[in-house]
Design a protein around this motif. Structure first.
Motif, mmCIF file in Angstrom:
data_model
loop_
_atom_site.group_PDB
_atom_site.id
_atom_site.type_symbol
_atom_site.label_atom_id
_atom_site.label_comp_id
_atom_site.label_asym_id
_atom_site.label_seq_id
_atom_site.Cartn_x
_atom_site.Cartn_y
_atom_site.Cartn_z
ATOM 1 N N UNK A 2 0.869 -1.175 0.000
ATOM 2 C CA UNK A 2 0.000 0.000 0.000
ATOM 3 C C UNK A 2 0.906 1.224 0.000
ATOM 4 N N UNK A 3 0.935 1.902 -1.144
ATOM 5 C CA UNK A 3 1.918 2.955 -1.368
ATOM 6 C C UNK A 3 1.261 4.326 -1.170
ATOM 7 N N UNK A 4 1.774 5.059 -0.206
ATOM 8 C CA UNK A 4 1.230 6.380 0.110
ATOM 9 C C UNK A 4 2.245 7.425 -0.351
ATOM 10 N N UNK A 5 1.822 8.286 -1.278
ATOM 11 C CA UNK A 5 2.753 9.245 -1.884
ATOM 12 C C UNK A 5 2.892 10.486 -1.004
ATOM 13 N N UNK A 6 4.151 10.884 -0.745
ATOM 14 C CA UNK A 6 4.443 11.861 0.319
ATOM 15 C C UNK A 6 4.432 13.327 -0.103
#
Ligand code: THG
Length: 274
Positions: A2-6
């Motif tokens: 689960x990739x959360x873009x910063x």
């Protein structure tokens, strides 16, 4: 993963400036680019400069949603800032309420508030809870694990599904004097946190914290990401525009048998996240 873009974070000078100028283009471009690069969620953090944090959160959410339907991760330790974002959000595809500690001196019930807001936001709404309490961020493995256990048991008590909960053991800059033991501590904490519930709780970290102020930022981030994935890290707040980092992510997942191997595994991984 689960990739959360910063990148939509007022900590970055261009985002801070865009917030000050109400310049939608900068924000919308970042939303689009990060979505194309494979973001599952876009983190939205107003930073510390904005005078009206709640209003800024609302403006960011509305601005992003004008161009893109990627689910958002509302990032604030202030319940009213999260609530402001939730007022205008379209949470149909999910939302994360990011960055509540277990409790605070000034707000014993903060985690409960986040759980209530998540329940109101919809059945898919998730929470990231930091292994941090009224005494601050723990420096040792045992306290991190103990707080993680309290987080999970509190969620269970409230009937909050563990699969909607992400535990964040909080990675800090390796460059800080006397802090070099911490990345190893985080990995040891992960080794224990993953056995606190069945199925294991989701775990996430704000990866770029690790390399703040250091040289070879991307390399440091990449190596630690691979190490974390080997310990059960199944989510991270990352710079999705860093292609090398994204390739490490895909490769580590493949090596941990989370993705099937094929000669074109990198391409397959990229297309899965489109
Ligand atoms: N856990 C959770 N949420 C988080 C964090 C965490 N959200 C915020 C943060 N930590 C993760 N996001 C970032 C975003 C940017 C940077 C680090 C973490 C960063 N910024 C540059 C810097 O400080 O050097 C900004 C430089 C510039 O202006 O260009 O490194 O831990 N749950």
């Amino acid at each position: 993963m689960i990739i959360i873009a910063e990148r939509i974070n007022g900590m970055f000078t261009n985002v801070k400036q865009a917030i000050a100028d109400k310049d939608k283009k900068v924000i919308q471009e970042l939303a689009r680019k990060q979505t194309e690069a494979g973001a599952t969620y876009l983190d939205v953090n107003v930073g510390t400069a904005a005078a009206d944090q709640a209003g800024t959160m609302q403006w960011l959410v509305e601005t992003i949603q004008e161009t893109c339907a990627t689910p958002l991760s509302l990032d604030s330790q202030k319940p009213d800032v999260i609530a402001a974002g939730l007022k205008v959000i379209n949470a149909e595809n999910g939302v994360i309420l990011n960055s509540t500690p277990l409790n605070k001196k000034t707000d014993e019930e903060i985690f409960d508030k986040y759980m209530e807001m998540a329940d109101q936001a919809g059945p898919k709404a998730c929470i990231i809870t930091l292994t941090m309490d009224k005494n601050g961020v723990p420096q040792d493995v045992d306290t991190r694990v103990a707080i993680a256990a309290d987080i999970i048991s509190k969620a269970m008590e409230k009937g909050f599904d563990s699969q909607r909960l992400f535990v964040d053991p909080i990675i800090l800059p390796v460059k800080v004097p006397n802090a070099q033991v911490q990345p190893g501590n985080i990995l040891s904490a992960m080794d224990q946190i993953r056995y606190l519930s069945e199925p294991a709780p989701h775990m996430t970290i704000g990866l770029s914290n690790l390399s703040q102020g250091a040289t070879e930022r991307s390399l440091i981030n990449r190596v630690f990401l691979a190490m974390g994935i080997s310990r059960g890290l199944d989510s991270a707040i990352v710079d999705v525009l860093d292609e090398k980092l994204m390739n490490v992510l895909a490769t580590a997942e493949m090596l941990m048998n989370k993705q099937i191997y094929s000669d074109s595994f990198l391409k397959v991984y990229a297309s899965m996240n489109e």
